[in-house]
Design an enzyme around this catalytic site. Structure first.
Site, mmCIF file in Angstrom:
data_model
loop_
_atom_site.group_PDB
_atom_site.id
_atom_site.type_symbol
_atom_site.label_atom_id
_atom_site.label_comp_id
_atom_site.label_asym_id
_atom_site.label_seq_id
_atom_site.Cartn_x
_atom_site.Cartn_y
_atom_site.Cartn_z
ATOM 1 N N HIS A 132 0.925 -1.327 -0.106
ATOM 2 C CA HIS A 132 -0.063 0.138 0.031
ATOM 3 C C HIS A 132 0.679 1.153 -0.097
ATOM 4 C CE1 HIS A 132 -3.365 2.875 1.123
ATOM 5 N NE2 HIS A 132 -4.015 2.063 0.722
ATOM 6 N N ASP A 152 -7.963 -4.950 -0.213
ATOM 7 C CA ASP A 152 -8.710 -5.801 -1.190
ATOM 8 C C ASP A 152 -8.230 -7.357 -1.075
ATOM 9 O OD1 ASP A 152 -9.835 -3.730 -2.521
ATOM 10 O OD2 ASP A 152 -8.029 -3.080 -3.342
HETATM 11 N N1 CMC Z 1 4.209 -7.980 -4.852
HETATM 12 C C1 CMC Z 1 5.233 -7.950 -5.333
HETATM 13 N N2 CMC Z 1 6.170 -6.824 -5.013
HETATM 14 C C2 CMC Z 1 5.726 -5.681 -4.572
HETATM 15 C C3 CMC Z 1 4.474 -5.571 -4.497
HETATM 16 C C4 CMC Z 1 3.603 -6.699 -4.752
HETATM 17 N N3 CMC Z 1 2.171 -6.584 -4.588
HETATM 18 N N4 CMC Z 1 4.328 -4.306 -4.086
HETATM 19 C C5 CMC Z 1 5.259 -3.673 -4.157
HETATM 20 N N5 CMC Z 1 6.241 -4.587 -4.510
HETATM 21 C C6 CMC Z 1 7.868 -4.254 -4.509
HETATM 22 C C7 CMC Z 1 8.074 -3.381 -5.687
HETATM 23 O O1 CMC Z 1 8.419 -4.512 -6.600
HETATM 24 C C8 CMC Z 1 9.354 -2.414 -5.134
HETATM 25 O O2 CMC Z 1 10.337 -3.543 -5.132
HETATM 26 P P1 CMC Z 1 12.008 -3.020 -5.108
HETATM 27 O O3 CMC Z 1 11.936 -1.928 -4.260
HETATM 28 O O4 CMC Z 1 12.805 -3.995 -5.305
HETATM 29 O O5 CMC Z 1 11.754 -2.364 -6.602
HETATM 30 C C9 CMC Z 1 8.823 -2.292 -3.581
HETATM 31 O O6 CMC Z 1 7.987 -3.427 -3.301
HETATM 32 C C10 CMC Z 1 8.047 -0.857 -3.539
HETATM 33 O O7 CMC Z 1 7.020 -0.759 -4.442
HETATM 34 P P2 CMC Z 1 6.287 0.391 -5.112
HETATM 35 O O8 CMC Z 1 5.483 -0.052 -6.402
HETATM 36 O O9 CMC Z 1 7.477 1.311 -5.460
HETATM 37 O O10 CMC Z 1 5.172 0.587 -4.171
HETATM 38 P P3 CMC Z 1 4.211 1.919 -4.208
HETATM 39 O O11 CMC Z 1 3.967 2.463 -2.668
HETATM 40 O O12 CMC Z 1 4.314 2.845 -5.084
HETATM 41 O O13 CMC Z 1 2.707 0.927 -4.558
HETATM 42 C C11 CMC Z 1 0.953 -0.529 -4.661
HETATM 43 C C12 CMC Z 1 1.897 0.584 -3.603
HETATM 44 C C13 CMC Z 1 -0.291 -0.585 -3.812
HETATM 45 C C14 CMC Z 1 0.580 0.274 -5.912
HETATM 46 C C15 CMC Z 1 1.984 -1.854 -4.631
HETATM 47 O O14 CMC Z 1 2.386 -2.203 -3.557
HETATM 48 C C16 CMC Z 1 1.149 -2.657 -5.744
HETATM 49 O O15 CMC Z 1 1.197 -2.577 -6.934
HETATM 50 N N6 CMC Z 1 0.174 -3.841 -4.909
HETATM 51 C C17 CMC Z 1 -0.453 -4.635 -5.618
HETATM 52 C C18 CMC Z 1 -1.777 -3.996 -6.154
HETATM 53 C C19 CMC Z 1 -2.822 -3.614 -4.882
HETATM 54 O O16 CMC Z 1 -3.097 -4.454 -4.325
HETATM 55 N N7 CMC Z 1 -3.502 -2.409 -5.124
HETATM 56 C C20 CMC Z 1 -4.462 -2.176 -4.172
HETATM 57 C C21 CMC Z 1 -4.060 -0.941 -3.303
HETATM 58 S S1 CMC Z 1 -5.333 -0.906 -1.673
HETATM 59 C C22 CMC Z 1 -6.808 -0.114 -2.628
HETATM 60 C C23 CMC Z 1 -6.746 1.326 -2.455
HETATM 61 O O17 CMC Z 1 -6.649 1.835 -1.461
HETATM 62 O O18 CMC Z 1 -6.904 1.948 -3.516
#
Ligand code: CMC
Length: 428
Positions: A307, A364
């Protein structure tokens, strides 16, 4: 004496006021910086920019706290109903028994939608996504309520539109589902409470004696409460910014629905259940899928994990996980995808990759399993998120109006071509 931050640019120093919120959050007020210095600030994706001062929802992602109007999400989910929480968000305080009764009474007397709106459903191609239908239908409500477009509405008139929107949203959502099946729509039964009425219009038969299981109603109340607000996220910021142009309530909420649709926001609940199904059909080997999620050469991500704001745990996920166990047990459902979800969670929470990156199940991860158990198809999940988020969007829109916030209009740093001479098309 109030705190001041100092910004040094070249040999000049600028004093910037520091604002402190009631929960101790601090912000540097840069609103006058451009006038003083000619500089704007740059923060793509607004990752560190406060867009407003709000008294509705507080969350602390480092420790996993979420409160609506000062009440913890745990207490509200355990004890309250969705309509009581809607009242709290929109009007600021928990209602008395009389206030709640009056609120419910008013909502129940506006649940009918104009008969002509049924014609829209015939225009949507079969199989069209429910979110596309919802944003169009909510936008269209403005056209069916011309009084809502009048400039200078009184507080009572605005309140009437709020009541109408809450009432009609549940009818529209259930009719979208009915129409997707090719079934006749079911008209509201206004002696039922809001959530029971919604479930009746969605799953009930066209008889007066259809009973909706209270276990189902209680689960639905909980899910809607947990989704009711989440401060300045993508869809809520959209609602506030559209409303800041003085666009009407229906147009503002319709825009919020479109923003919610994306899989990085509200659309993730659908993606989680599709992922769990895929793992199940592949034989249920969770280790294989965890390895895929960790592999940087593989685009697969563990949906429902991680998140942007919560870096310890998502308090909503904890409540939903327990609710999921309770509901499936009460309904006597043995869902293999729940077992896969639990195994994935266990492996991920003990794996250094997920621990180091502070990746935990989000709201989710388990919600889709409950929606499936209640009988909803996956493409309805994000519409249910929108139904839950509606009171939050309304409260934020109302607060933005009450604060007389100026039209939202960010700045930019231009990085395109500078002066180019126009050349005739034949010479290019
Ligand atoms: N599975 C595997 N690796 C992950 C995941 C995941 N679900 N989420 C983040 N990472 C890794 C990512 O690859 C990165 O690794 P590295 O540092 O080695 O490059 C690190 O963790 C940080 O990830 P980020 O994408 O920079 O983190 P963010 O804060 O920008 O993204 C997120 C947050 C929710 C978009 C992301 O965690 C994600 O894509 N999760 C899956 C989709 C999901 O469940 N979304 C629902 C969010 S809750 C509903 C809402 O409030 O709208």
């Amino acid at each position: 004496m109030s705190e001041t931050a100092q910004l040094k640019i070249g040999d000049k120093t600028y004093d910037l006021p520091v604002i402190e919120g009631t929960e101790g959050e601090k912000a540097i007020d840069i609103s006058k910086l451009r006038d003083q210095s000619g500089y704007v600030t740059l923060d793509i994706g607004y990752k560190n920019t406060g867009a407003t001062k709000s008294a509705i929802t507080f969350l602390d992602g480092e420790v996993g706290i979420l409160k609506y109007r000062g009440y913890s999400i745990e207490q509200l989910a355990e004890n309250s109903s969705f309509i009581e929480v809607a009242y709290l968000l929109i009007y600021g305080n928990l209602p008395t028994a009389e206030q709640l009764q009056a609120f419910e009474f008013e909502i129940s007397h506006h649940t009918l939608v104009h008969e002509d709106m049924k014609k829209f459903f015939d225009g949507f191609p079969s199989g069209s996504h429910p979110m596309g239908q919802l944003s169009s239908l909510i936008g269209a409500l403005a056209a069916f309520n011309p009084a809502s477009l009048k400039p200078g509405l009184t507080a009572e008139e605005v309140n009437l539109e709020i009541i109408k929107l809450i009432a009609k949203m549940s009818t529209i959502v259930s009719w979208i589902y009915k129409k997707s099946l090719g079934h006749p729509v079911i008209y509201p039964r206004n002696k039922l409470d809001y959530v029971t009425n919604f479930m009746y219009m969605t799953f009930g038969q066209r008889t007066e004696d259809t009973e909706i299981d209270p276990v189902v109603v209680s689960a639905m109340n909980k899910l809607l409460i947990l989704h009711a607000d989440h401060e300045q996220n993508c869809s809520t910021s959209t609602v506030r910014i559209v409303g800041s142009s003085d666009a009407n309530l229906y147009a503002s909420i319709s825009a919020g629905i479109s923003a919610l649709w994306g899989p990085l926001h509200g659309g993730a609940n659908q993606a989680v259940v599709e992922m769990l199904q895929q793992i199940k059909e592949d034989g249920g080997d969770t280790d294989k899928w965890i390895a895929k999620a960790k592999d940087k050469n593989d685009p697969f991500r563990l949906m429902g994990f991680g998140h942007r704001v919560y870096k310890n745990f998502d308090p909503r996920a904890k409540i939903i996980k327990k609710a999921c166990d309770d509901i499936l047990e009460k309904l006597g459902i043995n869902d293999e995808t729940l077992e896969i979800a639990k195994k994935l969670e266990e492996v991920a929470l003990n794996d250094p990759y997920f621990v180091e990156r502070k990746l935990y199940p989000n709201v989710d991860f388990y919600s889709g399993i409950i929606y499936t158990a209640l009988g909803f198809p996956t493409d309805m999940f994000t519409v249910l998120f929108a139904l839950g988020r509606l009171p939050g969007w309304i409260a934020q829109w109302k607060e933005m109006k009450a604060n007389k916030e100026p039209i939202g209009r960010p700045r930019q740093v231009y990085v395109g071509e500078t002066n180019r001479e126009y050349t005739d098309i034949k010479k290019r």
